[in-house]
Design an enzyme around this catalytic site. Sequence first.
Site, mmCIF file in Angstrom:
data_model
loop_
_atom_site.group_PDB
_atom_site.id
_atom_site.type_symbol
_atom_site.label_atom_id
_atom_site.label_comp_id
_atom_site.label_asym_id
_atom_site.label_seq_id
_atom_site.Cartn_x
_atom_site.Cartn_y
_atom_site.Cartn_z
ATOM 1 N N HIS A 174 -63.888 -0.323 -10.998
ATOM 2 C CA HIS A 174 -63.637 -1.800 -10.521
ATOM 3 C C HIS A 174 -62.298 -1.887 -10.585
ATOM 4 O O HIS A 174 -61.505 -2.589 -9.723
ATOM 5 C CB HIS A 174 -64.115 -2.946 -11.549
ATOM 6 C CG HIS A 174 -65.353 -2.304 -11.850
ATOM 7 N ND1 HIS A 174 -66.511 -2.854 -11.198
ATOM 8 C CD2 HIS A 174 -66.291 -1.758 -12.956
ATOM 9 C CE1 HIS A 174 -67.895 -2.277 -11.468
ATOM 10 N NE2 HIS A 174 -67.614 -1.742 -12.715
ATOM 11 N N ARG B 21 -45.082 -9.636 -26.878
ATOM 12 C CA ARG B 21 -45.230 -8.402 -27.253
ATOM 13 C C ARG B 21 -45.538 -7.324 -26.333
ATOM 14 O O ARG B 21 -45.155 -6.201 -26.340
ATOM 15 C CB ARG B 21 -45.983 -8.373 -28.547
ATOM 16 C CG ARG B 21 -44.953 -9.120 -29.781
ATOM 17 C CD ARG B 21 -45.811 -8.822 -30.893
ATOM 18 N NE ARG B 21 -47.270 -8.847 -31.207
ATOM 19 C CZ ARG B 21 -47.684 -10.181 -31.737
ATOM 20 N NH1 ARG B 21 -47.141 -11.167 -32.178
ATOM 21 N NH2 ARG B 21 -49.140 -10.347 -31.750
ATOM 22 N N ASN C 85 -43.761 -6.214 -22.298
ATOM 23 C CA ASN C 85 -42.840 -4.968 -22.067
ATOM 24 C C ASN C 85 -42.101 -4.699 -23.529
ATOM 25 O O ASN C 85 -41.696 -5.131 -24.049
ATOM 26 C CB ASN C 85 -41.465 -5.690 -21.455
ATOM 27 C CG ASN C 85 -40.562 -4.741 -21.011
ATOM 28 O OD1 ASN C 85 -40.347 -3.356 -21.766
ATOM 29 N ND2 ASN C 85 -39.552 -4.974 -20.125
ATOM 30 N N HIS D 164 -39.306 -5.234 -26.285
ATOM 31 C CA HIS D 164 -39.784 -6.056 -27.457
ATOM 32 C C HIS D 164 -39.382 -5.110 -28.595
ATOM 33 O O HIS D 164 -39.060 -5.557 -29.625
ATOM 34 C CB HIS D 164 -41.132 -6.270 -27.285
ATOM 35 C CG HIS D 164 -42.032 -6.502 -28.618
ATOM 36 N ND1 HIS D 164 -41.563 -7.583 -29.126
ATOM 37 C CD2 HIS D 164 -42.586 -5.939 -29.443
ATOM 38 C CE1 HIS D 164 -42.201 -7.938 -30.202
ATOM 39 N NE2 HIS D 164 -42.891 -6.526 -30.644
ATOM 40 N N TYR E 269 -34.814 -9.147 -34.603
ATOM 41 C CA TYR E 269 -35.874 -10.039 -35.372
ATOM 42 C C TYR E 269 -35.518 -9.385 -36.997
ATOM 43 O O TYR E 269 -35.633 -10.101 -37.794
ATOM 44 C CB TYR E 269 -36.897 -9.719 -34.894
ATOM 45 C CG TYR E 269 -37.914 -10.486 -35.694
ATOM 46 C CD1 TYR E 269 -38.219 -12.023 -35.450
ATOM 47 C CD2 TYR E 269 -38.988 -9.882 -36.342
ATOM 48 C CE1 TYR E 269 -39.251 -12.644 -36.161
ATOM 49 C CE2 TYR E 269 -39.763 -10.640 -37.167
ATOM 50 C CZ TYR E 269 -39.926 -11.959 -37.179
ATOM 51 O OH TYR E 269 -40.993 -12.474 -37.744
ATOM 52 N N SER F 223 -32.529 -12.896 -25.044
ATOM 53 C CA SER F 223 -33.650 -12.385 -24.079
ATOM 54 C C SER F 223 -33.481 -13.238 -22.922
ATOM 55 O O SER F 223 -33.010 -12.853 -21.748
ATOM 56 C CB SER F 223 -35.085 -12.135 -24.311
ATOM 57 O OG SER F 223 -35.777 -11.701 -23.423
ATOM 58 N N HIS G 196 -31.526 -12.428 -19.204
ATOM 59 C CA HIS G 196 -32.271 -12.419 -17.916
ATOM 60 C C HIS G 196 -31.419 -13.248 -16.890
ATOM 61 O O HIS G 196 -31.405 -13.214 -15.752
ATOM 62 C CB HIS G 196 -33.696 -13.164 -18.190
ATOM 63 C CG HIS G 196 -34.701 -11.994 -18.671
ATOM 64 N ND1 HIS G 196 -34.551 -11.801 -20.001
ATOM 65 C CD2 HIS G 196 -35.709 -11.332 -17.716
ATOM 66 C CE1 HIS G 196 -35.610 -10.829 -19.925
ATOM 67 N NE2 HIS G 196 -36.480 -10.467 -18.926
#
Length: 472
Positions: free
Chosen positions: A50, A328, A331, A335, A343, A363, A367
């Site tokens: 599929h 999470r 990527n 991450h 973090y 982040s 970008h």
Amino acid sequence: MSTSNTVRHRKRAENYDSNQKNITKQNGDVDSEFTTRESPLTVLIDNSPHIRALYHIFVVILLMLLFDTMIYDLVERGKINIGLNVIISGFGDIKRGALLWLFEFAVVLAFYPALRIYAAARKLFRKNTGVRDSLSKLGVIGLIAVEMVLIGVPIVDLGRRHLALASSAVVTCEMFRFLMKIHAVAIACAPYGENESPALPTFKHYIYFLFAPTLVYRDHYPRTKTIRWAFVLFHFLEVAAIILYNSFLWERFILPYWSDYGRQSKVEAGLVVRGMFACVLPGFISFLCGFYCVLHAWLNAFAEMLKFGDRLFYEEWWTTSRFSHYYRAWNRVVHSWLRDHIYKPLAPRAGRAISTFIVFFVSAVAHEIILALSFGFFYPVLLMEFGVFGLLMLPLTASSGRRFPNAFNLIMWLSFFFGNGLLWSLYSMEYFARKNCPPSQSDSFFIPKSWSCPEVVLKPDWTFQNPLSVLY
């Protein structure tokens, strides 16, 4: 499919399933340890007819776009166009882009002897606490200085003179990739000279890490025994095909609607709305192609060439109903770096909420820098989608996504369609408005040109009609 291939694919699927059970902890965080495993799509395409059929559908769409471009230009202009014009213009001035990349690479190479000197000094004065603390402070200052040079020079150069869109995107993406690489090495080797301190990487291992498909530094990675060069070639051909794919999407869906945007002083609102909705489907296809190109085909090709065993560059984000899991799973390469280097150090001091916000902010800014330098203007559409609305969706889908998974998975896919359609249309409008609108004294890198030129107006005879009036 032969019996041996069937057995091999079944073993891959079983290994993938077992690894999937071990990569998620009880708190929802992803384990940072590496192990030998295949990418999810590799397993799905090999074992599910599929999913393989869906893959074939995308190949057929590419072929139809190719036939459309070739036949249309043959009939209209008497020549065959295979979509190379957009690629050539997008990767224009490739020499300057290559020089900028070589500068970035030279800075990263120069970081290694500086790291060795720092480590030797710490080892020499390991019993002198005062000197060792001073060396640590100098090391932090030196690391910041190297990182500022690494990102400062390309930003100033690209801001001063615009580079072609694709070439600029490559340079800025590599700039951030190298930045995260040397930061990871510096943090891992910072305790050198203390009790049970980590070993410094050899130059060979350092070079390996620079090109390995991970941003998390480890002394050792799981390795495969052989290189399947047919596998590498196939994925690189996929990368080339997806670049061609996006050039067709640009030629057939962007240029017809937006290439003349700004040539007239006024444009009807209906045409703008029609163009924006026309960008939804190609924008979403480009979104999927970009994910597959970078996070699957490109990284798998490099992983195979480097015998890098862990191919879990992403997880099954397409089935999720919670934005926290999507961010999470989408990527894992980036991450994992954000988790380990932003973090986790901040969470014990600032709390989980503020640390999460800072991760999103960093982040989103990265970008936005890539897009601003690539397009040649600042237009924070992605910043709003990712850093504002995306952040707001975290608490909104935290519990409701678990209770109503089907409904919120549908909502997530709706946001993907709508968000990427906005990105494609708004950035295209701004890009061509800056090319076609006459220059003015108010022109600025930071102020959108498309907000003032052209003027979006309704039809002179436009009136609102009740759609239910036909029932009376």
